[in-house]
Scaffold this motif. Structure first.
Motif, PDB file in Angstrom:
ATOM      1  N   PHE A  44     -48.633   0.139  16.029  1.00 28.87           N
ATOM      2  CA  PHE A  44     -48.943   1.302  15.189  1.00 28.87           C
ATOM      3  C   PHE A  44     -50.266   1.079  14.479  1.00 28.87           C
ATOM      4  CE2 PHE A  44     -45.938  -1.475  12.941  1.00 28.87           C
ATOM      5  CZ  PHE A  44     -46.597  -1.745  11.753  1.00 28.87           C
ATOM      6  N   SER A  45     -50.855   2.195  14.084  1.00 34.28           N
ATOM      7  CA  SER A  45     -52.171   2.172  13.450  1.00 34.28           C
ATOM      8  C   SER A  45     -52.046   1.970  11.941  1.00 34.28           C
ATOM      9  CB  SER A  45     -52.896   3.496  13.717  1.00 34.28           C
ATOM     10  OG  SER A  45     -52.285   4.543  12.975  1.00 34.28           O
ATOM     11  N   ARG A  46     -53.183   1.822  11.310  1.00 31.71           N
ATOM     12  CA  ARG A  46     -53.228   1.927   9.855  1.00 31.71           C
ATOM     13  C   ARG A  46     -53.125   3.406   9.481  1.00 31.71           C
ATOM     14  NH1 ARG A  46     -58.242  -1.625   7.712  1.00 31.71           N
ATOM     15  NH2 ARG A  46     -59.407  -0.326   9.179  1.00 31.71           N
ATOM     16  N   LEU A  47     -52.820   3.681   8.250  1.00 25.55           N
ATOM     17  CA  LEU A  47     -52.784   5.060   7.778  1.00 25.55           C
ATOM     18  C   LEU A  47     -54.206   5.582   7.679  1.00 25.55           C
ATOM     19  CD1 LEU A  47     -50.098   4.754   4.958  1.00 25.55           C
ATOM     20  CD2 LEU A  47     -49.765   5.550   7.311  1.00 25.55           C
ATOM     21  N   ARG A  48     -54.429   6.789   8.177  1.00 24.75           N
ATOM     22  CA  ARG A  48     -55.770   7.375   8.166  1.00 24.75           C
ATOM     23  C   ARG A  48     -55.785   8.582   7.242  1.00 24.75           C
ATOM     24  NH1 ARG A  48     -54.338   6.723  13.304  1.00 24.75           N
ATOM     25  NH2 ARG A  48     -54.561   8.898  13.983  1.00 24.75           N
ATOM     26  N   GLY A  49     -56.617   8.517   6.237  1.00 26.15           N
ATOM     27  CA  GLY A  49     -56.734   9.582   5.254  1.00 26.15           C
ATOM     28  C   GLY A  49     -57.607   9.131   4.102  1.00 26.15           C
ATOM     29  N   ASP A  50     -57.808   9.993   3.138  1.00 25.35           N
ATOM     30  CA  ASP A  50     -58.621   9.661   1.970  1.00 25.35           C
ATOM     31  C   ASP A  50     -57.819   8.808   0.987  1.00 25.35           C
ATOM     32  OD1 ASP A  50     -60.778  11.142   2.931  1.00 25.35           O
ATOM     33  OD2 ASP A  50     -60.050  12.993   2.006  1.00 25.35           O
ATOM     34  N   PHE A  51     -58.431   7.746   0.519  1.00 23.78           N
ATOM     35  CA  PHE A  51     -57.742   6.891  -0.456  1.00 23.78           C
ATOM     36  C   PHE A  51     -58.768   6.188  -1.335  1.00 23.78           C
ATOM     37  CE2 PHE A  51     -58.585   4.092   3.125  1.00 23.78           C
ATOM     38  CZ  PHE A  51     -58.991   2.918   2.521  1.00 23.78           C
ATOM     39  N   ARG A  52     -58.270   5.698  -2.458  1.00 28.79           N
ATOM     40  CA  ARG A  52     -59.052   4.883  -3.365  1.00 28.79           C
ATOM     41  C   ARG A  52     -58.236   3.637  -3.702  1.00 28.79           C
ATOM     42  NH1 ARG A  52     -61.861   8.230  -1.799  1.00 28.79           N
ATOM     43  NH2 ARG A  52     -63.284   9.661  -2.897  1.00 28.79           N
ATOM     44  N   CYS A  53     -58.931   2.556  -3.970  1.00 28.46           N
ATOM     45  CA  CYS A  53     -58.247   1.322  -4.361  1.00 28.46           C
ATOM     46  C   CYS A  53     -58.307   1.190  -5.879  1.00 28.46           C
ATOM     47  CB  CYS A  53     -58.908   0.118  -3.696  1.00 28.46           C
ATOM     48  SG  CYS A  53     -58.029  -1.436  -3.995  1.00 28.46           S
ATOM     49  N   ARG A  54     -57.126   1.130  -6.494  1.00 33.04           N
ATOM     50  CA  ARG A  54     -57.046   1.015  -7.951  1.00 33.04           C
ATOM     51  C   ARG A  54     -55.987  -0.011  -8.330  1.00 33.04           C
ATOM     52  NH1 ARG A  54     -57.028   7.398  -9.903  1.00 33.04           N
ATOM     53  NH2 ARG A  54     -59.140   7.935  -9.143  1.00 33.04           N
ATOM     54  N   SER A  55     -56.397  -0.958  -9.131  1.00 33.26           N
ATOM     55  CA  SER A  55     -55.475  -1.972  -9.666  1.00 33.26           C
ATOM     56  C   SER A  55     -54.661  -2.637  -8.553  1.00 33.26           C
ATOM     57  CB  SER A  55     -54.527  -1.338 -10.696  1.00 33.26           C
ATOM     58  OG  SER A  55     -55.258  -0.723 -11.738  1.00 33.26           O
ATOM     59  N   GLY A  56     -55.332  -2.952  -7.444  1.00 35.87           N
ATOM     60  CA  GLY A  56     -54.664  -3.660  -6.367  1.00 35.87           C
ATOM     61  C   GLY A  56     -53.759  -2.807  -5.508  1.00 35.87           C
ATOM     62  N   ARG A  57     -53.831  -1.479  -5.654  1.00 32.79           N
ATOM     63  CA  ARG A  57     -53.020  -0.582  -4.840  1.00 32.79           C
ATOM     64  C   ARG A  57     -53.910   0.491  -4.219  1.00 32.79           C
ATOM     65  NH1 ARG A  57     -47.683  -1.230  -5.499  1.00 32.79           N
ATOM     66  NH2 ARG A  57     -47.128   0.869  -4.852  1.00 32.79           N
ATOM     67  N   LEU A  58     -53.447   1.049  -3.105  1.00 30.27           N
ATOM     68  CA  LEU A  58     -54.168   2.117  -2.433  1.00 30.27           C
ATOM     69  C   LEU A  58     -53.559   3.459  -2.825  1.00 30.27           C
ATOM     70  CD1 LEU A  58     -54.528   0.596   1.160  1.00 30.27           C
ATOM     71  CD2 LEU A  58     -56.112   0.429  -0.776  1.00 30.27           C
ATOM     72  N   ILE A  59     -54.387   4.343  -3.336  1.00 28.37           N
ATOM     73  CA  ILE A  59     -53.943   5.671  -3.731  1.00 28.37           C
ATOM     74  C   ILE A  59     -54.442   6.664  -2.668  1.00 28.37           C
ATOM     75  CG2 ILE A  59     -53.839   7.368  -5.581  1.00 28.37           C
ATOM     76  CD1 ILE A  59     -52.803   4.586  -6.351  1.00 28.37           C
ATOM     77  N   PHE A  60     -53.517   7.262  -1.909  1.00 28.23           N
ATOM     78  CA  PHE A  60     -53.881   8.202  -0.852  1.00 28.23           C
ATOM     79  C   PHE A  60     -53.845   9.626  -1.399  1.00 28.23           C
ATOM     80  CE2 PHE A  60     -52.761   4.523   1.604  1.00 28.23           C
ATOM     81  CZ  PHE A  60     -53.550   4.606   2.739  1.00 28.23           C
ATOM     82  N   TYR A  61     -54.803  10.431  -0.905  1.00 32.99           N
ATOM     83  CA  TYR A  61     -54.893  11.828  -1.317  1.00 32.99           C
ATOM     84  C   TYR A  61     -54.841  12.728  -0.076  1.00 32.99           C
ATOM     85  CZ  TYR A  61     -56.865   9.568  -5.463  1.00 32.99           C
ATOM     86  OH  TYR A  61     -57.077   8.766  -6.561  1.00 32.99           O
ATOM     87  N   GLY A  62     -54.139  13.828  -0.181  1.00 34.87           N
ATOM     88  CA  GLY A  62     -54.135  14.801   0.909  1.00 34.87           C
ATOM     89  C   GLY A  62     -53.350  14.345   2.119  1.00 34.87           C
ATOM     90  N   LYS A  63     -53.729  14.874   3.282  1.00 30.15           N
ATOM     91  CA  LYS A  63     -52.996  14.606   4.514  1.00 30.15           C
ATOM     92  C   LYS A  63     -53.286  13.197   5.032  1.00 30.15           C
ATOM     93  CE  LYS A  63     -52.951  19.443   6.004  1.00 30.15           C
ATOM     94  NZ  LYS A  63     -53.354  20.413   7.077  1.00 30.15           N
ATOM     95  N   ILE A  64     -52.272  12.625   5.683  1.00 30.29           N
ATOM     96  CA  ILE A  64     -52.370  11.279   6.251  1.00 30.29           C
ATOM     97  C   ILE A  64     -51.932  11.340   7.705  1.00 30.29           C
ATOM     98  CG2 ILE A  64     -51.450   8.923   6.165  1.00 30.29           C
ATOM     99  CD1 ILE A  64     -51.024   9.339   3.173  1.00 30.29           C
ATOM    100  N   ALA A  65     -52.650  10.641   8.568  1.00 30.55           N
ATOM    101  CA  ALA A  65     -52.290  10.550   9.987  1.00 30.55           C
ATOM    102  C   ALA A  65     -51.855   9.127  10.301  1.00 30.55           C
ATOM    103  CB  ALA A  65     -53.465  10.952  10.862  1.00 30.55           C
ATOM    104  N   TRP A  66     -50.899   9.003  11.206  1.00 32.67           N
ATOM    105  CA  TRP A  66     -50.368   7.690  11.593  1.00 32.67           C
ATOM    106  C   TRP A  66     -50.020   7.728  13.066  1.00 32.67           C
ATOM    107  CZ3 TRP A  66     -44.842   5.577  10.649  1.00 32.67           C
ATOM    108  CH2 TRP A  66     -44.805   4.194  10.890  1.00 32.67           C
ATOM    109  N   THR A  67     -50.449   6.730  13.818  1.00 33.26           N
ATOM    110  CA  THR A  67     -50.198   6.654  15.258  1.00 33.26           C
ATOM    111  C   THR A  67     -49.207   5.536  15.566  1.00 33.26           C
ATOM    112  OG1 THR A  67     -52.407   7.480  15.804  1.00 33.26           O
ATOM    113  CG2 THR A  67     -51.256   6.244  17.519  1.00 33.26           C
TER     114      THR A  67
END
Length: 247
Positions: A44-67
């Protein structure tokens, strides 16, 4: 949605929990055996979408694609049925609305072909040091062992899946657009794993091409490594520019 930076184990858990119980147990406990090894034959792939890294965590925004890919249709069918019924994708504590499940048409085979890594390709050897400790060495795409071991790994997967040994027939695997920025250092449980994203060229018989797309390249595919897709440069980018790493 917030996830830990190293979330592979969570995605792997989604795959297993989305299979019917008997199938999940069979794949996890037995898989496909060849030469004393047990292969899971899914990736499987990594999650594909918009994100920011904050305080050691990934914050995803909007739609996410996964294979998710596998040569075993039963795995894919079980995943689709479960996800469509659930209408929700739960990753760790996060619950996501499932908007669609797509099964793409298998791409046409040609030789050679360019592949893009959707999750890092990891290639390594384990050996014993003089003091008896085990050490793992991760190869870089610049080393000839990287391509050689990727092809040997594909040959082993084909043997496990098809029950026959398909000759390499002069096959090659090489980086086309890979730089130091493509190095990914990931943690799976308590293990540090190094892998590489980027664009690669595979020149091999069709069974190698199909297995690369269905089961991934390199090692640790069922842990979320080596998932690839067919890639082609845009019309405005020549192959020479791609190989030179230009845009």
């Amino acid at each position: 949605m917030a996830l830990p930076v190293h979330y592979n184990v969570l995605l792997q858990g989604v795959v297993y929990s989305s299979l019917n119980e008997a199938l999940a147990r069979r794949v996890h406990d037995h898989g496909w055996q060849v030469g004393g090894r047990r292969l899971k034959l899914f990736t499987f792939s990594r999650l594909r979408g918009d994100f920011r890294c904050r305080s050691g965590r990934l914050i995803f925004y909007g739609k996410i694609a996964w294979t998710i890919a596998s040569p075993e249709e039963e795995i894919l069918e079980s995943l689709v049925v479960h996800l469509l019924r659930a209408k929700v994708l739960q990753i760790g504590q996060a619950k996501l609305e499932l908007l669609s499940v797509e099964v793409p048409v298998p791409p046409s085979y040609r030789r050679p072909i360019c592949l893009r890594a959707l999750s890092p390709i990891t290639v390594y050897s384990t050996f014993e040091t003089s003091d008896g400790r085990k050490k793992t060495y991760y190869y870089t795409p610049r080393e000839p062992e990287f391509g050689r071991l990727v092809l040997e790994n594909l040959r082993r997967k084909i043997r496990a899946w098809m029950g026959e040994d398909i000759p390499l027939d002069g096959a090659t695997f090489r980086p086309v657009r890979v730089s130091n920025r493509n190095l990914v250092v990931a943690r799976y449980k308590d293990t540090i794993i190094k892998g590489w994203t980027g664009i690669y060229e595979l020149d091999a018989p069709e069974s190698y091409f199909r297995m690369a797309l269905d089961a991934g390249l390199g090692a640790k595919n069922s842990q979320g490594f080596g998932c690839v897709e067919v890639w082609a440069p845009t019309k405005s980018v020549s192959l020479k520019e791609v190989e030179a790493g230009k845009r």
